[in-house]
Design a protein around this motif. Structure first.
Motif, PDB file in Angstrom:
ATOM      1  N   ARG A  15      -5.504 -34.946  -6.526  1.00 35.30           N
ATOM      2  CA  ARG A  15      -5.107 -36.341  -6.793  1.00 35.30           C
ATOM      3  C   ARG A  15      -5.072 -37.099  -5.482  1.00 35.30           C
ATOM      4  N   ARG A  18       0.388 -39.410  -3.719  1.00 37.90           N
ATOM      5  CA  ARG A  18       1.450 -40.126  -4.429  1.00 37.90           C
ATOM      6  C   ARG A  18       1.059 -40.605  -5.820  1.00 37.90           C
ATOM      7  N   GLN A  19      -0.079 -40.177  -6.336  1.00 35.10           N
ATOM      8  CA  GLN A  19      -0.313 -40.402  -7.761  1.00 35.10           C
ATOM      9  C   GLN A  19       0.505 -39.375  -8.552  1.00 35.10           C
ATOM     10  N   GLY A  20       0.674 -39.655  -9.834  1.00 34.59           N
ATOM     11  CA  GLY A  20       1.527 -38.786 -10.624  1.00 34.59           C
ATOM     12  C   GLY A  20       0.786 -37.760 -11.460  1.00 34.59           C
ATOM     13  N   SER A  21      -0.559 -37.752 -11.417  1.00 35.01           N
ATOM     14  CA  SER A  21      -1.271 -36.773 -12.225  1.00 35.01           C
ATOM     15  C   SER A  21      -2.558 -36.351 -11.521  1.00 35.01           C
ATOM     16  N   GLU A  22      -3.060 -35.182 -11.889  1.00 35.56           N
ATOM     17  CA  GLU A  22      -4.207 -34.600 -11.195  1.00 35.56           C
ATOM     18  C   GLU A  22      -5.444 -34.557 -12.083  1.00 35.56           C
TER      19      GLU A  22
END
Lengths: 160, 575
Positions: A15, A18-22
């Motif tokens: 990712r 600091r994004q919340g998903s991969e």
């Protein structure tokens, strides 16, 4: 432990920082180690672009998980085993476990339909209107239809 | 428009429209970078009919994304093209306050305009007087940060880089804001593709027809609900505190129910405040009606149809319709209370159907110092208190409405240690149905920085209904250099913190519903076991008599409850 027939599938979850998903990116087998980081980064930017419509090639990419999956081939499931289990209680003519009022509309209107337990269903034909109950499903056999047992524990419905 | 909709297709379209806006929000959630958006979920998405009506919405915030459209069209008319995206945050053009940035994009089926999609994120920071932009202190909009006046962010699919540069240069948290903005654009594009697909699948005419059928359907449902309320005029007023510099703001609400329509008139509300405690009019309707469909069990799509039979009057120059350039950054102190005020008015008409009001939001914004002056990853914690009790159920314990940022993520991404987090016993208003209990958080700060705390309920709880007790007020303690300072009586705290300083902050409890002496005894005992009610409170507020440990003496309890009810009934009115 030697697993001679196992197929290895390697992947890495990436990712932007600091994004919340991969995105899980497949690690190719045929790329030399020296080029693997560039290859994975390009695949990640592509996948992110495909899903979300933008890429940030200047940004740091974060890896959160590395995965290895081993796939072992099994012999094909013998469906006849299922059929044997399902018909263990069957012999003779169908005996309803009860009756239920059922509405079929049209000329049929409301009728009293016999209810059969699917696990105790014999090989004989069940003529509609009828209701066949199982632990996880209910099969309605409308008027003008009949149900027969298929070869692997299935029910085959056809017009009478 | 086809005269009667096919009921199956209506249901299918309802699902299609909802999926579009939910997918837009999911896209934002997966790509956003800030605490507020990524973890707090503070964003929303809407699908808008070309006629300007909202067809479907998802996410936390309310209608103002849709309210922006008339203002955008006032400027652009029919000149918007495929691939254009308009950006704005102007509270006086359909926006709400500056941190809430709105994006709107037209969607075409070949050359025909078939919809607008839009979304908003409550951004970490857009510059201005105080980090986070929600301080009550500013006295005019110009102090509150960057104003984006309905400009093009994308022109026919090409980013307008100067606009991006201006935004990045005007925020304390450029990585947060620009990363979240990417997510908003991705959300628009995803929703746009979905709408195009829908038009191909069903035909644009059918899609537009069914959008209108669904709005009529929702309008019918809310008209039926309103007609079940006795005709009449119901008045409430309350004072809302959000600042220690200006007097509290009086909000007066008069509800007039007439057949299947109603008017909510805010005449009598205080003039606009010289602080940032003002609510732009586009924000009023959505907040006002946020509970109404639930209370009346209207299980229909949330679209503009719900607003059709409701007239809202906000006299110009008041705190609910201020004149430019009044500051509006602290509007959430007021607008989150409007729905509760409407419930209190409705309680006069249909007391058995209404629940006690949900509290407004507490806040903590921590901005660590940094060498380059930016503050990405500043902590932005916003949460509502325990829920008001319902006519046949307890209020929800803990935070109502917003997703709370998990402690693990706070500790991973920010210079804080979360020393404690939990429910506060005995804070829910006692009642036959108990108000939800509040939450506390105990923070330790690891780096020097600025701290802003909103303590909306200083010294004041939330009201109960039909004999239910009030929810407890909040507590706010700061430990600085080893010394405890009690800020419980203050509404707005802006201080500096050093490493090792701590904050203990609670929200407020929800009000109870009905006489607590009639609460099922086993429910009181279950609360005691769960830790939401202490044995002392069980005895004092609920009349439960314990004998030898935790066994309940049923006879003594019933006798004490009878006695308590009888004594209360003898009490003269007004005492």
């Amino acid at each position: 432990m030697p697993l001679p027939d196992a197929v290895q599938e390697r992947s890495i979850d990436l990712r932007y920082s600091r994004q919340g998903s991969e995105h899980s990116i497949r690690v190719p087998d045929d790329v030399p180690l020296a080029r693997i980081v560039d290859t994975l980064a390009r695949a990640f930017h592509d996948e992110h672009d495909r899903q979300f419509g933008y890429r940030r090639p200047e940004e740091t990419i974060l890896a959160s998980s590395v995965r290895l999956r081993l796939v072992l081939r099994n012999d094909a499931v013998q469906l006849s085993d299922v059929a044997t289990m399902a018909t263990v209680a069957s012999s003779g003519a169908p005996v309803p476990v009860g009756t239920r009022r059922a509405y079929f509309g049209g000329d049929n209107g409301e009728v009293s339909a016999p209810v059969y337990s699917r696990s105790a269903l014999p090989a004989d034909v069940v003529v509609g209107p009828a209701i066949v109950e199982d632990v996880d499903t209910t099969v309605v056999v409308p008027p003008g239809w009949q149900a027969t047992r298929g070869s692997v524990g299935s029910l085959v419905l056809g017009r009478s | 428009m086809s005269a009667t909709p096919d009921p199956i297709l209506l249901e299918v379209m309802k699902g299609e429209f909802l999926t579009i806006v939910e997918e837009m929000c999911a896209t934002i959630g997966r790509t956003a970078r800030s605490f507020g958006a990524r973890d707090g979920g503070d964003y929303s998405g809407v699908l808008i009919h070309p006629n300007g009506q909202v067809v479907a919405r998802a996410g936390v915030s309310v209608w103002y994304v849709g309210n922006s459209l008339p203002f955008i069209l006032e400027k652009y008319g029919d000149t918007l093209r495929a691939g254009d995206i308009v950006i704005h945050n102007d509270p006086y053009s359909g926006g709400t306050h500056l941190p809430d940035i709105v994006l709107v994009m037209p969607v075409f089926d070949d050359d025909r305009l078939i919809a607008y999609v839009g979304n908003s994120i409550h951004h970490t920071d857009v510059g201005g007087f105080a980090p986070g932009g929600m301080s009550p202190k500013p006295t005019e909009l110009f102090q509150e940060g960057l104003l984006l006046p309905r400009v093009l962010l994308y022109e026919e699919g090409v980013p307008v880089t100067s606009v991006f540069e201006i935004i990045a240069a005007n925020t304390r948290a450029p990585d947060d804001v620009m990363g979240d903005l990417d997510g908003q654009i991705a959300g628009c594009l995803a929703a746009g593709r979905d709408v195009e697909r829908l038009a191909v699948k069903y035909g644009a005419d059918t899609v537009l027809d069914y959008a209108r059928h669904l709005m009529s359907y929702s309008e019918r449902a809310i008209r039926d609900a309103i007609s079940s309320i006795p005709d009449g005029t119901y008045r409430v007023e309350d004072e809302i505190h959000g600042s220690d510099d200006v007097p509290p703001i009086r909000i007066a609400l008069t509800l007039e129910v007439d057949g299947e329509s109603m008017t909510v008139d805010f005449t009598g509300t205080d003039p606009q405040s010289p602080s940032a405690l003002n609510v732009p009019p586009s924000t009023v309707a959505g907040n006002l009606l946020s509970d109404f469909p639930r209370v009346f069990e209207i299980d229909v799509p949330a679209n503009s149809g719900l607003l059709a039979p409701i007239r809202i009057v906000t006299p110009e120059g008041t705190a609910l319709n201020p004149r430019r350039p009044a500051a509006v950054g602290a509007r959430s102190a007021i607008c989150n209370r409007l729905s509760g005020l409407l419930l209190r008015a409705l309680a006069q008409a249909v007391p058995q159907r209404v629940r006690a009001e949900n509290p407004g939001p507490q806040m903590l914004v921590y901005t660590p110092d940094s060498e380059d002056g930016t503050s990405d990853g500043m902590v932005f914690d916003l949460w509502l208190g325990g829920g008001g009790a319902r006519p046949s159920l307890d209020g929800l314990d803990g935070p109502v409405g917003f997703r709370r940022i998990p402690g693990e993520l706070l500790e991973r991404d920010a210079s804080v240690a979360l020393e404690g987090y939990g429910m506060v016993p005995d804070t829910g208003g006692p009642g036959r149905f108990r108000g939800g209990v509040s939450l506390f958080r105990r923070w330790r700060f690891l780096a020097p920085g600025r701290l802003w705390l909103r303590n909306l309920y200083a010294g004041r709880g939330t009201d109960g209904l039909l004999g239910g007790g009030s929810g407890s007020s909040s507590v706010l303690l700061v430990t600085r250099g080893g010394e405890v300072v009690d800020y419980t009586a203050q509404h707005d705290v802006q201080i500096r913190v050093e490493p090792g300083d701590e904050v203990y902050q609670t929200s407020v409890g929800g009000g109870g519903h009905g006489d607590p002496m009639t609460r099922e005894i086993e429910h009181v005992v279950a609360d005691v076991i769960a830790g939401t009610v202490s044995m002392r409170e069980a005895s004092a507020a609920y009349g439960v008599v314990f004998d030898a440990g935790t066994l309940v003496d049923l006879d003594a309890t019933q006798a004490r409850r009878r006695d308590a009810i009888a004594r209360r009934d003898r009490r003269p009115l007004g005492e």
